[in-house]
Design an enzyme around this catalytic site. Sequence first.
Site, PDB file in Angstrom:
ATOM      1  N   THR A   1      39.628  46.009  47.480  1.00  0.00           N
ATOM      2  CA  THR A   1      38.480  46.884  47.751  1.00  0.00           C
ATOM      3  C   THR A   1      37.825  46.571  49.076  1.00  0.00           C
ATOM      4  O   THR A   1      37.121  47.401  49.641  1.00  0.00           O
ATOM      5  CB  THR A   1      37.427  46.752  46.643  1.00  0.00           C
ATOM      6  OG1 THR A   1      36.878  45.416  46.668  1.00  0.00           O
ATOM      7  CG2 THR A   1      38.026  47.036  45.279  1.00  0.00           C
TER       8      THR A   1
ATOM      9  N   LYS B   1      31.626  32.193  47.342  1.00  0.00           N
ATOM     10  CA  LYS B   1      31.503  33.566  46.858  1.00  0.00           C
ATOM     11  C   LYS B   1      31.066  33.578  45.402  1.00  0.00           C
ATOM     12  O   LYS B   1      31.598  32.839  44.581  1.00  0.00           O
ATOM     13  CB  LYS B   1      32.840  34.304  46.998  1.00  0.00           C
ATOM     14  CG  LYS B   1      32.849  35.709  46.438  1.00  0.00           C
ATOM     15  CD  LYS B   1      34.217  36.353  46.568  1.00  0.00           C
ATOM     16  CE  LYS B   1      35.213  35.784  45.598  1.00  0.00           C
ATOM     17  NZ  LYS B   1      36.497  36.524  45.604  1.00  0.00           N
TER      18      LYS B   1
ATOM     19  N   GLY C   1      35.479  44.414  49.510  1.00  0.00           N
ATOM     20  CA  GLY C   1      34.089  44.018  49.333  1.00  0.00           C
ATOM     21  C   GLY C   1      33.800  42.614  49.821  1.00  0.00           C
ATOM     22  O   GLY C   1      32.796  42.374  50.507  1.00  0.00           O
TER      23      GLY C   1
END
Length: 298
Positions: free
Chosen positions: A226, A195, A228
Site C-alpha cells: 500500500t 513502526k 503507507g
Amino acid sequence: MTIDIIAGSTVPGLAASIARRLGTQAHYPSITKFPDGEIRIIEGDYAPQATVAYVQTMHPRPNDTLVEMQFTVDLLKDLGARRVIAVVPYLGYTRQDVRHEKGEAISVKSMLKTLDFVGVDDILSVDIHLHRLGLAELSGFSRIRMHEVSAVDLLAQKAGKGLSRPLVVGPDAESERWAARAAQLLATDYDVLEKTRVSAKEIHIKPRKLDARGRDVLIIDDIVSTGGTIMEVIKSLKAQGAQKITAACTHAVLSDIDTLTGLFRAGMGEFIATDTINNEFGIVDVSGIIADKLKEIV
C-alpha cells in the site's frame, strides 16, 4: 546440469532470462481459461527432463497463480518429471504466517502443504517475507525444501548510484537485515525506524537515532504494497531536512492505485524494484542470482 525451465503465465520474460543463463531455452505450456474462469493447461507432446524448474511469481492474482502452479506441477509429475523446483520470485501468503486472531488460518502453512501434495520438491524464492518465522520454521510446514536468494546487493548497487553522502534507512525493525547489508555495500551508515501499525493503512513512525539533515537517503525494504509505511518514512525524512530520497524494494506489489503517486507526492525522487513482479519499476534483473542458485541446488 540438465534442467528444464517451464514458464508460468506471470513472468515469462524472467523465465526466458533464467534459461539463457543456464544455456537452454524456456518451455511455455498453453495456459487458457474457460468462460467461467477455470484454468486449462496443456503441454502437448512435451516430455520433461527428470528435473524441471517451474517459474511462476504470485502477483497479481495470487489465488489464480497458486491454482495454476498446482495444476502445472501435478501435470509435470504426471508427464515424468521426478523433481520439480518451483521458482517463485515473489512468494505470496508469507505475511499470513501466524494467528493474529482466534481461529485465523495460517495461510502460508496451508499453501505449502497443498504444493507439497501436488509434487513440489523445492521452492526457490527471492527475499522471502520472513519477519516472524525463519526459513527453517517455514520449511517445517511441509516436506518442501526451501531456498532463498537476496536481491539487496543488486538493489543497493543500482539505487546507490548518484547518491551524495548516502544514509540507508529501513522503514521498520523487520527491514534491518536489508538496510544493514545495503549500508555495508555503500560503505555508509544506516538506521531503522520504529513502526507501530494502527490499521492496514495507518502507520505511526518514529526514528531511533536518525539524522538525515543534508543527506541523500536510500529507503530499502522487501515489499512495498500500500506504500503507507514508506510514505510516512518519506514525510519524516523530509521534515528532518533530507535531500534526495530513493526508495528501493525487491517486490513492488503496489496494491493501491495511488501508491506510487502518493510516494512521489510525499517527496520521493526515485523508485526502484526488481523484476520479481512485472511493472514499470521492475528494472533490477534477478535472473542471474536465481540461475546461480539453481546451479547450486541441482
